[in-house]
Design an enzyme around this catalytic site. Structure first.
Site, PDB file in Angstrom:
ATOM      1  N   VAL A  15       0.826  -1.211   0.000  1.00  0.00           N
ATOM      2  CA  VAL A  15       0.000   0.000   0.000  1.00  0.00           C
ATOM      3  C   VAL A  15       0.860   1.261   0.000  1.00  0.00           C
ATOM      4  CG1 VAL A  15      -2.002  -1.063   1.074  1.00  0.00           C
ATOM      5  CG2 VAL A  15      -0.294   0.027   2.522  1.00  0.00           C
ATOM      6  N   ASP A  71      12.610  -1.269  -1.974  1.00  0.00           N
ATOM      7  CA  ASP A  71      12.264  -0.075  -1.199  1.00  0.00           C
ATOM      8  C   ASP A  71      13.501   0.781  -0.919  1.00  0.00           C
ATOM      9  OD1 ASP A  71       9.512  -0.031  -0.940  1.00  0.00           O
ATOM     10  OD2 ASP A  71       9.527  -1.478   0.704  1.00  0.00           O
ATOM     11  N   THR A 189     -13.374   1.817   7.482  1.00  0.00           N
ATOM     12  CA  THR A 189     -12.260   1.944   8.440  1.00  0.00           C
ATOM     13  C   THR A 189     -12.083   0.697   9.301  1.00  0.00           C
ATOM     14  OG1 THR A 189     -13.625   2.863  10.205  1.00  0.00           O
ATOM     15  CG2 THR A 189     -12.675   4.436   8.634  1.00  0.00           C
ATOM     16  N   CYS A 382      23.841  -3.729 -18.511  1.00  0.00           N
ATOM     17  CA  CYS A 382      24.421  -4.986 -18.066  1.00  0.00           C
ATOM     18  C   CYS A 382      24.129  -6.098 -19.086  1.00  0.00           C
ATOM     19  CB  CYS A 382      23.941  -5.312 -16.658  1.00  0.00           C
ATOM     20  SG  CYS A 382      25.025  -6.467 -15.842  1.00  0.00           S
ATOM     21  N   LEU A 383      23.108  -6.911 -18.864  1.00  0.00           N
ATOM     22  CA  LEU A 383      22.780  -7.925 -19.863  1.00  0.00           C
ATOM     23  C   LEU A 383      22.519  -7.265 -21.225  1.00  0.00           C
ATOM     24  CD1 LEU A 383      22.128 -10.962 -20.374  1.00  0.00           C
ATOM     25  CD2 LEU A 383      19.747 -10.328 -20.108  1.00  0.00           C
ATOM     26  N   GLY A 384      21.948  -6.065 -21.191  1.00  0.00           N
ATOM     27  CA  GLY A 384      21.669  -5.323 -22.426  1.00  0.00           C
ATOM     28  C   GLY A 384      22.944  -4.984 -23.183  1.00  0.00           C
ATOM     29  N   HIS A 508      24.922  -0.747 -13.724  1.00  0.00           N
ATOM     30  CA  HIS A 508      23.498  -0.383 -13.671  1.00  0.00           C
ATOM     31  C   HIS A 508      23.356   1.102 -13.321  1.00  0.00           C
ATOM     32  CE1 HIS A 508      21.738  -4.437 -13.948  1.00  0.00           C
ATOM     33  NE2 HIS A 508      22.863  -4.819 -13.363  1.00  0.00           N
ATOM     34  N   GLU A 510      20.934   2.958 -13.547  1.00  0.00           N
ATOM     35  CA  GLU A 510      19.606   3.289 -12.984  1.00  0.00           C
ATOM     36  C   GLU A 510      19.623   3.386 -11.462  1.00  0.00           C
ATOM     37  OE1 GLU A 510      20.436   0.498 -14.572  1.00  0.00           O
ATOM     38  OE2 GLU A 510      19.442  -1.282 -13.769  1.00  0.00           O
TER      39      GLU A 510
END
Ligand code: GLN
Length: 549
Positions: A15, A71, A189, A382-384, A508, A510
């Site tokens: 959530v 996260d 609620t 990487c793999l790309g 990576h 990103e």
């Protein structure tokens, strides 16, 4: 005195607890505090590194090479601070440590129990965060939902922390979900009340409830939650799903959460939050921008969380370039069956992200071939990058048997091969080449122009690499090796000379992109994409700055 904010989840998972934790970090950082965020994951794996992305989404890699929960990507992107290994703890790690202590005989014949041995180890791991990061406020998020069997020892440890470090130094935030019942359209609620009751039965009374919903949450509902859950009315924070992720700190700010936290922890604001930067980004995100289409050719595309950081890095670069990115999610195995090609052909740019194993690999190679031949901007992660090198070997050097030994152990042309130090490795967990490594950039290349720097550091996660015996022949046919490890031993970035932008990197990028600091390679790629889409006339990434360097 170190302050702790503990974040638990109720009703259902997914959530937005992680984003809430990250946004709370941002509220406090903006007020002048140093903040770190830790995720406690109740599963028994030692880390998510060995888990399928289908199970767990992306594996996020930190500077120190820890393979962590996605996260942590949210945390780093929101608080713009590099985290470390102690910021992600799992039940697997806790038990491994306690069991190895027991085997060493550290407990002197005692019986080892969940309370106090496991809970003590959890508390020790929480204590490592201020110790290693020097942060003053530690936000600790517990994965899963209150009521899960696995999370009980973690919640018990958090309960004990209140008396260990003092009530004034600990606070509890519970993130819940308000379901909407179809027949009446009402938000309910009751599940929140139940989950707070469950939390209280463990001995934790929340100080703040963040009530999540896809619909607007009425003030009366917040008052009702406050009454039933014994929380201050102003401490029930409604948080309706919003399409702009980076707006969440601002929403929590408007609801007064920053002040509530400082009051509760007895802290004085050190500086006025400055939201201008974030507001500017949100204004761009809201504005109508020309659309560009990017094909993301992967094997886990059904679960977009598997590419969370790639998606975010594109979002950051799009804000800087002033375009809106539409991602075309393409399954590489479908391309192999001849499906999805129309979509691929409609793209202004192609990304082949990281991945493992041979499923769908031929589809990725076909996508790279398409990008090279049609001069469509291509970014290989990487793999790309491996895929790009294999494709070049097969169709420019002209030998169909070119491959990576990851996919064909007996290929006569292993252009991508195991790193030498990986040859004797058999264990799977935490054994790849992981974390930050330097990369030297070669003048005159796309990479050098994008970064405006000679030496960069990037995060890695791989076992295979470019095989150096192919440097010469590939170079002669137009492959450019634009980034190398400083000792020259390892190829970090490859490009193709007669192409507007075809670049693959062994790392990576990103993982290091932040909303206000888009990653240079993503930005440079997107500028070329915008040119392809005829949105920009020219992509000249700051040649002036480069000349000045
Ligand atoms: N499977 C490849 C390797 O291990 C690529 C890994 C990745 O994309 N992260 O080298």
């Amino acid at each position: 005195m170190i302050k702790y904010i503990f974040i638990t989840g109720g009703v259902v998972s997914s959530v937005g607890k992680g984003v809430s934790a990250a946004a709370i970090g941002k509220l406090l950082k903006e007020r002048g505090f140093s903040v770190s965020i830790q995720k406690l994951d109740p599963y028994i794996n030692v880390d998510p590194g060995t888990m399928s992305p289908y199970q767990h989404g992306e594996v996020f890699v930190l500077d120190d090479g820890s393979e962590t929960d996605l996260d942590l990507g949210h945390y780093e992107r929101f608080i713009d601070t590099s985290l470390n290994a102690v910021c992600n703890v799992t039940t697997g790690q806790i038990y491994s440590e306690v069991i190895s202590q027991e085997r060493r005989g550290d407990f002197l014949g005692g019986t080892i129990q969940v309370v106090p041995h496991i809970t003590n180890e959890i508390k020790r791991c929480i204590g490592l965060v201020p110790h290693t990061t020097k942060a003053e406020i530690i936000i600790v998020e517990v994965g899963g939902t209150v009521g899960d069997i696995e999370s009980l020892p973690f919640l018990e440890a958090l309960r004990q922390m209140r008396s260990d470090v003092g009530r004034e130094n600990t606070m509890y935030v519970h993130v819940t979900w308000l379901p909407r019942i179809g027949a009446t359209g009402e938000l309910k609620t009751k599940p929140t009340q139940h989950s707070v009751r469950e939390l209280r039965s463990i001995g934790i009374q929340p100080d703040v409830i963040i009530a999540r919903s896809d619909y607007v949450i009425d003030k009366n509902l917040c008052d009702k939650i406050a009454l039933f859950c014994d929380v201050d009315a102003r401490a029930v924070i409604p948080l309706t799903t919003c399409s702009i992720l980076y707006e969440i700190p601002l929403i929590l700010e408007q609801e007064g959460l920053g002040g509530i936290i400082l009051d509760r922890l007895g802290l004085k604001q050190r500086q006025r939050p400055d939201w201008l930067d974030l507001e500017r980004l949100i204004a761009i995100e809201r504005s109508a921008r020309p659309n560009v289409r990017i094909a993301l050719v992967g094997k886990y595309v059904e679960l977009q969380d598997a590419y969370m950081s790639v998606r975010e890095a594109l979002r950051h670069a799009a804000l800087a370039v002033g375009v809106e990115v539409e991602i075309l999610w393409l399954h590489s195995a479908e391309l192999e069956k001849g499906k999805g090609w129309k979509k691929l052909e409609s793209a202004h740019g192609v990304i082949v992200p990281g991945g493992f194993g041979s499923r769908g690999i031929e589809g990725k190679i076909a996508a790279a071939r398409f990008a090279r031949q049609e001069k469509v901007p291509y970014l290989g992660l990487c793999l790309g990058m491996h895929v790009m090198v294999i494709e070049f070997g097969r169709h420019v050097l002209g030998s169909e048997s070119v491959n990576s030994t990851e996919f064909d152990r007996n290929t006569p042309h292993p252009v991508i091969d195991l790193l030498p130090e990986q040859v004797s490795v058999s264990e799977k967990g935490g054994t790849m080449r992981l974390g930050l490594y330097p990369c030297q950039l070669v003048p005159g290349t796309l990479a050098k122009k994008a970064y405006h720097k000679s030496l960069v550091e990037e995060r890695h996660r791989h076992r295979f690499e470019f095989k150096n015996s192919y440097l010469e022949i590939m170079g002669e046919h137009g492959m450019v090796f634009s980034g190398l490890s400083p000792d020259g031993r390892l190829v970090e970035i490859v490009e193709i000379s007669d192409h507007p932008f075809m670049l693959g990197c062994q790392f990576h990028p990103e993982f290091l992109s932040r909303p206000n600091k888009p990653h240079p390679l993503f930005r440079a790629f997107l500028e070329r994409v915008a040119v392809k889409a005829k949105v920009l006339t020219q992509a000249v990434p700051n040649e002036v700055t480069e000349a000045a360097e």
